[in-house]
Scaffold this motif. Structure first.
Motif, mmCIF file in Angstrom:
data_model
loop_
_atom_site.group_PDB
_atom_site.id
_atom_site.type_symbol
_atom_site.label_atom_id
_atom_site.label_comp_id
_atom_site.label_asym_id
_atom_site.label_seq_id
_atom_site.Cartn_x
_atom_site.Cartn_y
_atom_site.Cartn_z
ATOM 1 N N ASN A 1 -67.783 88.797 111.135
ATOM 2 C CA ASN A 1 -67.320 87.512 111.135
ATOM 3 C C ASN A 1 -68.195 86.742 110.420
ATOM 4 O OD1 ASN A 1 -65.621 87.883 113.589
ATOM 5 N ND2 ASN A 1 -66.578 87.758 114.399
ATOM 6 N N GLU A 2 -69.750 87.608 110.102
ATOM 7 C CA GLU A 2 -70.238 86.192 109.401
ATOM 8 C C GLU A 2 -69.740 86.411 107.757
ATOM 9 O OE1 GLU A 2 -73.652 83.944 107.924
ATOM 10 O OE2 GLU A 2 -72.099 84.450 110.093
ATOM 11 N N ASN A 3 -68.983 87.811 107.164
ATOM 12 C CA ASN A 3 -68.689 87.978 105.450
ATOM 13 C C ASN A 3 -68.429 86.673 105.591
ATOM 14 O OD1 ASN A 3 -70.168 89.865 105.858
ATOM 15 N ND2 ASN A 3 -68.617 91.588 105.516
ATOM 16 N N ARG B 1 -78.304 82.253 108.176
ATOM 17 C CA ARG B 1 -76.638 82.336 108.900
ATOM 18 C C ARG B 1 -75.548 81.357 108.699
ATOM 19 N NH1 ARG B 1 -78.959 85.638 112.387
ATOM 20 N NH2 ARG B 1 -78.750 87.620 112.213
ATOM 21 N N GLY B 2 -74.437 81.303 108.827
ATOM 22 C CA GLY B 2 -73.265 80.574 109.145
ATOM 23 C C GLY B 2 -73.578 78.712 107.820
ATOM 24 N N GLU C 1 -76.111 77.363 107.838
ATOM 25 C CA GLU C 1 -77.313 77.135 107.645
ATOM 26 C C GLU C 1 -77.586 77.963 106.993
ATOM 27 O OE1 GLU C 1 -81.461 78.010 109.822
ATOM 28 O OE2 GLU C 1 -79.751 79.368 110.709
ATOM 29 N N LEU C 2 -76.945 78.491 106.613
ATOM 30 C CA LEU C 2 -77.271 79.301 104.855
ATOM 31 C C LEU C 2 -77.206 78.712 103.907
ATOM 32 C CD1 LEU C 2 -78.059 81.526 103.269
ATOM 33 C CD2 LEU C 2 -75.896 82.865 103.932
ATOM 34 N N LEU C 3 -75.658 78.455 104.105
ATOM 35 C CA LEU C 3 -75.060 77.281 102.685
ATOM 36 C C LEU C 3 -75.964 76.022 102.916
ATOM 37 C CD1 LEU C 3 -71.133 77.364 103.958
ATOM 38 C CD2 LEU C 3 -72.257 78.840 102.403
ATOM 39 N N GLN C 4 -76.671 75.058 104.299
ATOM 40 C CA GLN C 4 -77.267 74.036 103.566
ATOM 41 C C GLN C 4 -78.312 74.480 102.858
ATOM 42 O OE1 GLN C 4 -75.955 70.900 104.298
ATOM 43 N NE2 GLN C 4 -78.161 70.950 102.560
ATOM 44 N N PHE C 5 -79.086 75.989 103.064
ATOM 45 C CA PHE C 5 -80.192 76.145 102.669
ATOM 46 C C PHE C 5 -80.406 76.442 101.208
ATOM 47 C CE2 PHE C 5 -84.089 78.767 101.820
ATOM 48 C CZ PHE C 5 -84.759 78.254 102.879
ATOM 49 N N LEU C 6 -79.228 76.938 101.208
ATOM 50 C CA LEU C 6 -78.937 77.554 99.740
ATOM 51 C C LEU C 6 -78.660 75.745 98.732
ATOM 52 C CD1 LEU C 6 -76.723 81.018 99.685
ATOM 53 C CD2 LEU C 6 -79.056 80.404 98.896
ATOM 54 N N GLU C 7 -77.802 75.167 98.917
ATOM 55 C CA GLU C 7 -77.578 73.509 98.578
ATOM 56 C C GLU C 7 -78.668 73.228 98.629
ATOM 57 O OE1 GLU C 7 -75.059 71.490 97.117
ATOM 58 O OE2 GLU C 7 -74.231 72.257 98.148
ATOM 59 N N ASN C 8 -79.634 73.035 99.335
ATOM 60 C CA ASN C 8 -80.997 72.737 99.664
ATOM 61 C C ASN C 8 -81.877 73.309 97.774
ATOM 62 O OD1 ASN C 8 -79.976 70.767 101.131
ATOM 63 N ND2 ASN C 8 -80.999 71.900 102.577
ATOM 64 N N ILE C 9 -82.127 74.607 97.193
ATOM 65 C CA ILE C 9 -83.213 74.765 97.491
ATOM 66 C C ILE C 9 -82.308 75.174 95.605
ATOM 67 C CG2 ILE C 9 -84.182 75.783 98.643
ATOM 68 C CD1 ILE C 9 -83.122 78.473 97.855
ATOM 69 N N LEU C 10 -80.884 75.771 95.177
ATOM 70 C CA LEU C 10 -80.420 76.087 94.076
ATOM 71 C C LEU C 10 -79.477 74.755 93.933
ATOM 72 C CD1 LEU C 10 -79.114 79.186 95.067
ATOM 73 C CD2 LEU C 10 -81.079 78.571 93.926
ATOM 74 N N LYS C 11 -78.937 73.221 94.310
ATOM 75 C CA LYS C 11 -78.657 72.333 93.581
ATOM 76 C C LYS C 11 -79.503 71.459 93.210
ATOM 77 C CE LYS C 11 -74.910 73.917 93.770
ATOM 78 N NZ LYS C 11 -73.505 73.799 92.807
ATOM 79 N N LYS C 12 -81.007 71.590 93.373
ATOM 80 C CA LYS C 12 -81.461 70.279 92.494
ATOM 81 C C LYS C 12 -81.756 70.166 91.605
ATOM 82 C CE LYS C 12 -85.214 72.446 95.942
ATOM 83 N NZ LYS C 12 -86.847 72.864 95.953
#
Length: 345
Positions: A249-251, A331-332, A334-345
């Motif tokens: 379901n997380e995939n 997960r979910g 939260e994962l997408l937002q964390f990646l957005e914060n660190i990779l879209k700077k």
């Protein structure tokens, strides 16, 4: 609510099989008396030193039944009734079934007068009762303090090791766990189970802020991939399995994360706890998981899962380009937002 595929409690640590110290087994007997009816009787328990589910069966004769076997230490198990094991185990909560801690020596189960009573001619049952008495005396004492007091008073009692095993199955507090471990007697600490539990406790230190331990494992086509190969990139180590519904379901979220951030120095490395290659490969294809995957096809005994103390899937660690763990079990959204914060700077 986040769903996880977990071990049952008695098997929580039991993928830690790479130590091979000697095991000492002792005989047990279970005698049932005063049982009416003609259903078959099943004994089901989890080995003290493993996730192996042991199953035995017998029949009631003249109101009596008996089981015999050998165990290394206390085991969680039950006596179940039904026409077959599947029927009996599916009705695990039925009042006619009895769940208890199995100890070496004799355990007597009395069904007389319509009451199920566990009696025993063994020291293990006495230890269990001593623990329950202490728990009752301490009232709402927290689990750690209660166990600390019990182990301090019973450092050489194998039941202390059993309760410690249960505790580390729920807690990941390194300081508390190592403190309890150090209260155990030397023989218990250095026993087969004690050694494995010490390793599990050491994995509690694998958390954000520390450098991720390197590992290598093979891809489906036999190539060896190492975590060190990802140095200089952000990499999500994803522990999963084809049979794990929450993982599947997380995939879709992982696919979304990979497609969105792969061009921004982000990778995923899947570590599968499968034991059937065909199921593993089918899940990769069906879910469109286009990143690298590794597994030794040993299920819960996967060496990388053991190394990282994985006790539930899905589990993950996000590693930064320097090799440091910066997040865990994202997960979910939260994962997408964390990646957005660190990779879209």
């Amino acid at each position: 609510m986040i769903q996880l595929c977990r071990f049952l409690l008695p098997a929580v640590f039991c993928s830690l099989f790479f130590y091979s110290q000697g095991q000492v087994f002792a005989p047990f007997t279970i005698n049932g008396v005063g049982k009416s009816g003609d259903e078959k009787v099943y004994l089901m328990y989890y080995a003290f030193d493993g996730d192996n589910q042991m199953i035995d069966s017998t029949t009631v004769t003249n109101g009596k039944f008996s089981f015999h076997g050998q165990i290394e230490g206390p085991c969680y198990g039950g006596v179940l009734f039904g026409s077959d094991f599947n029927t009996a185990s599916q009705r695990w909560a039925d009042k006619k079934n009895i769940w208890f801690t199995l100890f070496k020596g004799e355990t007597l189960i009395s069904f007389e007068d319509g009451k199920n009573q566990i009696l025993g001619a063994n020291s293990g049952l006495e230890s269990e009762r001593a623990f329950e008495k202490l728990k009752k005396e301490r009232g709402k004492h927290n689990a750690y303090l209660l166990l600390k007091e019990f182990i301090a008073e019973h450092p050489d009692d194998v039941y202390s090791l059993y309760k410690f095993k249960e505790y580390v199955g729920h807690s990941k507090n390194y300081d508390e766990a190592i403190g309890l471990y150090n209260l155990l007697g030397a023989d218990l600490q250095h026993s087969n189970v004690g050694t494995k539990l010490r390793h599990l406790v050491e994995t509690f230190k694998i958390m954000p802020g520390v450098t991720a331990e390197n590992f290598s494992q093979e891809t489906p086509d036999g190539r060896s991939i190492s975590l060190a190969d990802y140095r200089g990139k952000y990499v999500l180590i994803d522990f999963w399995a084809s049979w794990c519904v929450p993982c599947r379901n997380e995939n879709p979220t992982l696919v979304k994360a990979y497609n969105r951030f792969n061009a921004n120095n982000f990778e995923i490395l899947g570590v599968s706890l499968d034991n059937k290659k065909e199921n593993w490969l089918a899940a990769i294809e069906q879910d469109g998981l286009s990143w690298e995957h590794v597994s030794d096809l040993n299920g819960w005994k996967n060496k990388v899962a053991i190394q990282y103390g994985i006790r539930a899937v899905p589990s993950n660690f996000l590693i930064d380009p320097t090799g440091k763990i910066i997040a865990q079990n994202l997960r979910g959204e939260e994962l997408l937002q964390f990646l957005e914060n660190i990779l879209k700077k």
